[in-house]
Design a protein around this motif. Structure first.
Motif, short mmCIF file in Angstrom:
data_model
loop_
_atom_site.label_atom_id
_atom_site.label_comp_id
_atom_site.label_asym_id
_atom_site.label_seq_id
_atom_site.Cartn_x
_atom_site.Cartn_y
_atom_site.Cartn_z
N VAL A 73 0.84 -1.20 0.00
CA VAL A 73 0.00 0.00 0.00
C VAL A 73 0.88 1.24 0.00
N LYS A 74 1.89 1.27 0.86
CA LYS A 74 2.78 2.43 0.94
C LYS A 74 3.50 2.64 -0.39
N LEU A 75 4.06 1.58 -0.95
CA LEU A 75 4.76 1.69 -2.22
C LEU A 75 3.81 2.12 -3.34
N GLY A 76 2.58 1.59 -3.32
CA GLY A 76 1.59 1.95 -4.33
C GLY A 76 1.21 3.41 -4.27
N ARG A 77 1.03 3.93 -3.06
CA ARG A 77 0.67 5.36 -2.90
C ARG A 77 1.79 6.26 -3.43
N GLU A 78 3.03 5.83 -3.27
CA GLU A 78 4.15 6.60 -3.81
C GLU A 78 4.24 6.45 -5.33
N ARG A 79 4.02 5.25 -5.81
CA ARG A 79 4.13 4.97 -7.25
C ARG A 79 3.10 5.75 -8.06
N VAL A 80 1.87 5.81 -7.57
CA VAL A 80 0.80 6.47 -8.33
C VAL A 80 1.09 7.96 -8.52
N LYS A 81 1.90 8.54 -7.66
CA LYS A 81 2.25 9.96 -7.79
C LYS A 81 3.08 10.23 -9.04
N GLU A 82 3.69 9.19 -9.59
CA GLU A 82 4.52 9.35 -10.78
C GLU A 82 3.70 9.48 -12.07
N PHE A 83 2.38 9.29 -11.97
CA PHE A 83 1.52 9.31 -13.14
C PHE A 83 0.44 10.38 -12.98
N SER A 84 0.16 11.10 -14.07
CA SER A 84 -0.95 12.06 -14.04
C SER A 84 -1.45 12.30 -15.46
N TRP A 85 -2.73 12.62 -15.56
CA TRP A 85 -3.32 12.92 -16.87
C TRP A 85 -2.69 14.19 -17.44
N ARG A 86 -2.42 15.17 -16.58
CA ARG A 86 -1.83 16.43 -17.03
C ARG A 86 -0.46 16.18 -17.66
N ARG A 87 0.34 15.36 -17.01
CA ARG A 87 1.67 15.05 -17.54
C ARG A 87 1.55 14.30 -18.86
N LEU A 88 0.62 13.35 -18.94
CA LEU A 88 0.40 12.62 -20.19
C LEU A 88 0.01 13.57 -21.32
N ALA A 89 -0.90 14.50 -21.04
CA ALA A 89 -1.33 15.46 -22.05
C ALA A 89 -0.16 16.33 -22.51
N ARG A 90 0.65 16.79 -21.57
CA ARG A 90 1.81 17.63 -21.90
C ARG A 90 2.79 16.86 -22.78
N GLN A 91 3.09 15.62 -22.43
CA GLN A 91 4.03 14.82 -23.21
C GLN A 91 3.48 14.51 -24.60
N THR A 92 2.19 14.26 -24.69
CA THR A 92 1.57 13.99 -25.99
C THR A 92 1.65 15.23 -26.87
N LEU A 93 1.35 16.40 -26.31
CA LEU A 93 1.44 17.65 -27.06
C LEU A 93 2.86 17.88 -27.55
N GLU A 94 3.84 17.61 -26.71
CA GLU A 94 5.24 17.78 -27.12
C GLU A 94 5.58 16.91 -28.33
N VAL A 95 5.08 15.69 -28.35
CA VAL A 95 5.32 14.79 -29.49
C VAL A 95 4.66 15.36 -30.75
N TYR A 96 3.41 15.80 -30.61
CA TYR A 96 2.70 16.39 -31.75
C TYR A 96 3.46 17.60 -32.30
N LEU A 97 3.93 18.45 -31.42
CA LEU A 97 4.65 19.65 -31.85
C LEU A 97 5.97 19.31 -32.55
N GLN A 98 6.61 18.25 -32.14
CA GLN A 98 7.84 17.81 -32.79
C GLN A 98 7.58 17.29 -34.20
N CYS A 99 6.38 16.77 -34.41
CA CYS A 99 6.03 16.20 -35.72
C CYS A 99 5.61 17.26 -36.73
N VAL A 100 5.26 18.44 -36.25
CA VAL A 100 4.77 19.48 -37.16
C VAL A 100 5.91 20.20 -37.83
#
Length: 100
Positions: A73-100
């Motif tokens: 449980v402790k490790l899981g609560r720490e691990r989940v902090k490494e993931f976020s929808w905001r971060r995913l959206a930012r990284q996806t946008l960066e990839v799109y911008l590199q392709c343009v």
């Protein structure tokens, strides 16, 4: 209120249910399929999905040990902090911008 979340997936694209269990404070026992070890890291007790006895043993071990359950449980609560929808959206946008 689950005592353990068991995820016997054979092939997985990402493993959002593991992150959901982490966020709920539920220990995770999962197969080693697909991207699951990458998502779960060391916060999951893994089993071979083709060996039923391995899955049963890992689930039983988590259910029988308060110390192991609390550790996961402790490790899981720490691990989940490494993931976020905001971060995913930012990284996806960066990839799109590199392709343009």
């Amino acid at each position: 209120q689950a005592r353990v979340f068991a995820y016997p997936s054979l092939i997985e694209g990402f493993g959002i249910p593991i992150l959901e269990a982490f966020a709920c404070g539920t220990p995770v026992v999962s197969s080693m399929g697909g991207s699951l070890p990458e998502v779960g890291g060391d916060a999951v007790s893994y089993f071979n999905p083709y060996k039923e006895e391995d899955m049963v043993e890992k689930i039983d071990r988590v259910l029988a040990s308060d110390a192991l359950r609390k550790k996961l449980v402790k490790l899981g609560r720490e691990r989940v902090k490494e993931f976020s929808w905001r971060r995913l959206a930012r990284q996806t946008l960066e990839v799109y911008l590199q392709c343009v």
